[in-house]
Design a protein around this motif. Structure first.
Motif, PDB file in Angstrom:
ATOM      1  N   ARG A 147       0.939  -1.175   0.019  1.00 49.96           N
ATOM      2  CA  ARG A 147       0.048  -0.262   0.100  1.00 49.96           C
ATOM      3  C   ARG A 147       0.780   1.368  -0.086  1.00 49.96           C
ATOM      4  O   ARG A 147       1.585   1.549   1.034  1.00 49.96           O
ATOM      5  N   LEU A 148       0.785   2.019  -1.147  1.00 50.74           N
ATOM      6  CA  LEU A 148       1.477   3.162  -1.212  1.00 50.74           C
ATOM      7  C   LEU A 148       0.622   4.494  -0.489  1.00 50.74           C
ATOM      8  O   LEU A 148      -0.578   4.411  -0.977  1.00 50.74           O
ATOM      9  N   SER A 149       1.307   5.595  -0.058  1.00 51.84           N
ATOM     10  CA  SER A 149       0.547   6.620   0.661  1.00 51.84           C
ATOM     11  C   SER A 149       1.369   7.787   0.253  1.00 51.84           C
ATOM     12  O   SER A 149       2.299   7.848  -0.116  1.00 51.84           O
ATOM     13  N   CYS A 150       0.499   8.611  -0.180  1.00 51.37           N
ATOM     14  CA  CYS A 150       1.103  10.110  -0.417  1.00 51.37           C
ATOM     15  C   CYS A 150       0.167  11.052   0.405  1.00 51.37           C
ATOM     16  O   CYS A 150      -0.919  11.102   0.235  1.00 51.37           O
ATOM     17  N   THR A 151       1.060  11.937   1.251  1.00 54.88           N
ATOM     18  CA  THR A 151       0.571  13.193   1.853  1.00 54.88           C
ATOM     19  C   THR A 151       0.774  14.281   1.309  1.00 54.88           C
ATOM     20  O   THR A 151       1.931  14.346   1.279  1.00 54.88           O
ATOM     21  N   ALA A 152      -0.251  15.109   1.207  1.00 54.98           N
ATOM     22  CA  ALA A 152       0.030  16.574   0.558  1.00 54.98           C
ATOM     23  C   ALA A 152      -0.074  17.512   1.710  1.00 54.98           C
ATOM     24  O   ALA A 152      -0.960  17.562   2.716  1.00 54.98           O
ATOM     25  N   SER A 153       0.710  18.408   1.570  1.00 53.00           N
ATOM     26  CA  SER A 153       0.704  19.611   2.372  1.00 53.00           C
ATOM     27  C   SER A 153       0.835  20.903   1.504  1.00 53.00           C
ATOM     28  O   SER A 153       1.261  20.738   0.266  1.00 53.00           O
ATOM     29  N   ARG A 154       0.199  22.023   1.898  1.00 56.37           N
ATOM     30  CA  ARG A 154      -0.146  23.155   0.848  1.00 56.37           C
ATOM     31  C   ARG A 154       0.059  24.448   1.671  1.00 56.37           C
ATOM     32  O   ARG A 154      -0.131  24.454   3.053  1.00 56.37           O
ATOM     33  N   THR A 155       0.405  25.535   0.901  1.00 52.50           N
ATOM     34  CA  THR A 155       0.352  26.859   1.257  1.00 52.50           C
ATOM     35  C   THR A 155       0.118  27.500   0.164  1.00 52.50           C
ATOM     36  O   THR A 155       0.442  27.532  -0.746  1.00 52.50           O
ATOM     37  N   GLY A 156      -1.143  28.208   0.560  1.00 54.55           N
ATOM     38  CA  GLY A 156      -1.859  29.388  -0.618  1.00 54.55           C
ATOM     39  C   GLY A 156      -2.317  28.503  -1.688  1.00 54.55           C
ATOM     40  O   GLY A 156      -2.937  29.182  -2.497  1.00 54.55           O
ATOM     41  N   PHE A 157      -2.495  27.407  -1.596  1.00 57.81           N
ATOM     42  CA  PHE A 157      -3.231  26.517  -2.504  1.00 57.81           C
ATOM     43  C   PHE A 157      -4.373  25.855  -1.975  1.00 57.81           C
ATOM     44  O   PHE A 157      -4.501  25.481  -0.941  1.00 57.81           O
ATOM     45  N   ILE A 158      -5.400  25.493  -2.995  1.00 59.04           N
ATOM     46  CA  ILE A 158      -6.365  24.646  -2.452  1.00 59.04           C
ATOM     47  C   ILE A 158      -6.287  23.383  -3.641  1.00 59.04           C
ATOM     48  O   ILE A 158      -6.211  23.424  -4.801  1.00 59.04           O
ATOM     49  N   ILE A 159      -6.260  22.293  -3.008  1.00 57.97           N
ATOM     50  CA  ILE A 159      -5.921  21.074  -3.960  1.00 57.97           C
ATOM     51  C   ILE A 159      -7.495  20.660  -4.317  1.00 57.97           C
ATOM     52  O   ILE A 159      -8.146  20.289  -3.244  1.00 57.97           O
ATOM     53  N   ASP A 160      -7.564  20.516  -5.670  1.00 53.16           N
ATOM     54  CA  ASP A 160      -8.675  19.939  -5.874  1.00 53.16           C
ATOM     55  C   ASP A 160      -8.850  18.498  -6.008  1.00 53.16           C
ATOM     56  O   ASP A 160      -9.659  17.645  -5.606  1.00 53.16           O
ATOM     57  N   GLY A 161      -7.619  17.732  -6.357  1.00 54.67           N
ATOM     58  CA  GLY A 161      -7.629  16.237  -6.273  1.00 54.67           C
ATOM     59  C   GLY A 161      -6.172  15.426  -6.210  1.00 54.67           C
ATOM     60  O   GLY A 161      -5.219  16.542  -6.484  1.00 54.67           O
ATOM     61  N   LEU A 162      -5.998  14.503  -5.887  1.00 49.99           N
ATOM     62  CA  LEU A 162      -4.753  13.685  -5.926  1.00 49.99           C
ATOM     63  C   LEU A 162      -4.757  12.639  -7.115  1.00 49.99           C
ATOM     64  O   LEU A 162      -5.857  12.088  -7.093  1.00 49.99           O
ATOM     65  N   GLY A 163      -3.510  12.231  -7.236  1.00 53.57           N
ATOM     66  CA  GLY A 163      -3.647  10.969  -8.084  1.00 53.57           C
ATOM     67  C   GLY A 163      -2.520  10.219  -8.109  1.00 53.57           C
ATOM     68  O   GLY A 163      -1.613  10.668  -7.208  1.00 53.57           O
ATOM     69  N   TRP A 164      -2.339   8.962  -8.644  1.00 45.90           N
ATOM     70  CA  TRP A 164      -1.045   8.101  -8.856  1.00 45.90           C
ATOM     71  C   TRP A 164      -0.769   7.969 -10.346  1.00 45.90           C
ATOM     72  O   TRP A 164      -1.686   7.682 -11.226  1.00 45.90           O
ATOM     73  N   TYR A 165       0.432   8.031 -10.478  1.00 46.77           N
ATOM     74  CA  TYR A 165       1.049   7.598 -12.039  1.00 46.77           C
ATOM     75  C   TYR A 165       2.062   6.706 -11.506  1.00 46.77           C
ATOM     76  O   TYR A 165       2.492   6.432 -10.447  1.00 46.77           O
ATOM     77  N   ARG A 166       2.482   5.814 -12.804  1.00 51.31           N
ATOM     78  CA  ARG A 166       3.804   5.195 -12.793  1.00 51.31           C
ATOM     79  C   ARG A 166       4.509   5.273 -14.004  1.00 51.31           C
ATOM     80  O   ARG A 166       4.006   5.712 -15.096  1.00 51.31           O
ATOM     81  N   GLN A 167       5.787   4.943 -13.805  1.00 52.41           N
ATOM     82  CA  GLN A 167       6.745   5.172 -14.961  1.00 52.41           C
ATOM     83  C   GLN A 167       7.705   4.101 -14.877  1.00 52.41           C
ATOM     84  O   GLN A 167       8.348   3.799 -13.806  1.00 52.41           O
ATOM     85  N   THR A 168       8.062   3.590 -15.845  1.00 55.80           N
ATOM     86  CA  THR A 168       9.218   2.380 -15.990  1.00 55.80           C
ATOM     87  C   THR A 168      10.226   3.078 -17.186  1.00 55.80           C
ATOM     88  O   THR A 168      10.026   4.033 -17.650  1.00 55.80           O
TER      89      THR A 168
END
Length: 121
Positions: free
Chosen positions: A19-40
């Motif tokens: 299980r991967l986790s990603c935590t967002a922190s922000r200053t001065g921004f409103i986050i609309d959404g989060l997502g996952w990509y992968r790259q080989t």
């Protein structure tokens, strides 16, 4: 700014889960959404899934059916549950955020540093 910190990657055997986790922190921004990509290596970044803070979830055709994405709004954290991992899932998994500055309408993309997942056969 928006900072994204991924965790939970590593080396696993085929058939195991991560299980991967990603935590967002922000200053001065409103986050609309989060997502996952992968790259080989040698390939372009591939979208897996996105979740908006309004609750909308979108899976790309590239998203294996063995994976699910979820989000804890209170923690500003998106998760990627990966089950029955296969060697072809070996990649760098990258978290993304779509955000806008307060008072602005244009959206900007932000990226995490990426986290390696290696699946041994």
């Amino acid at each position: 700014q928006v900072q994204l910190v991924e965790s939970g990657g590593g080396l696993v055997q085929a058939g195991e889960s991560l299980r991967l986790s990603c935590t967002a922190s922000r200053t001065g921004f409103i986050i609309d959404g989060l997502g996952w990509y992968r790259q080989t290596p040698g390939n372009s970044r591939e979208l897996l899934a996105t979740i908006t803070f309004g609750g909308g979830t979108s899976y790309s055709d590239s998203m294996p059916g063995r994976f699910t994405v979820s989000m804890d709004n209170a923690k500003n954290t998106i998760y990627l549950q990966m089950n029955n991992l296969k060697p072809e899932d070996t990649a760098v998994y990258i978290c993304s955020a779509v955000a806008r500055r307060y008072g602005r309408s244009n959206l900007q993309n932000f990226w995490g540093q990426g986290i390696e997942v290696t699946v041994a056969s």
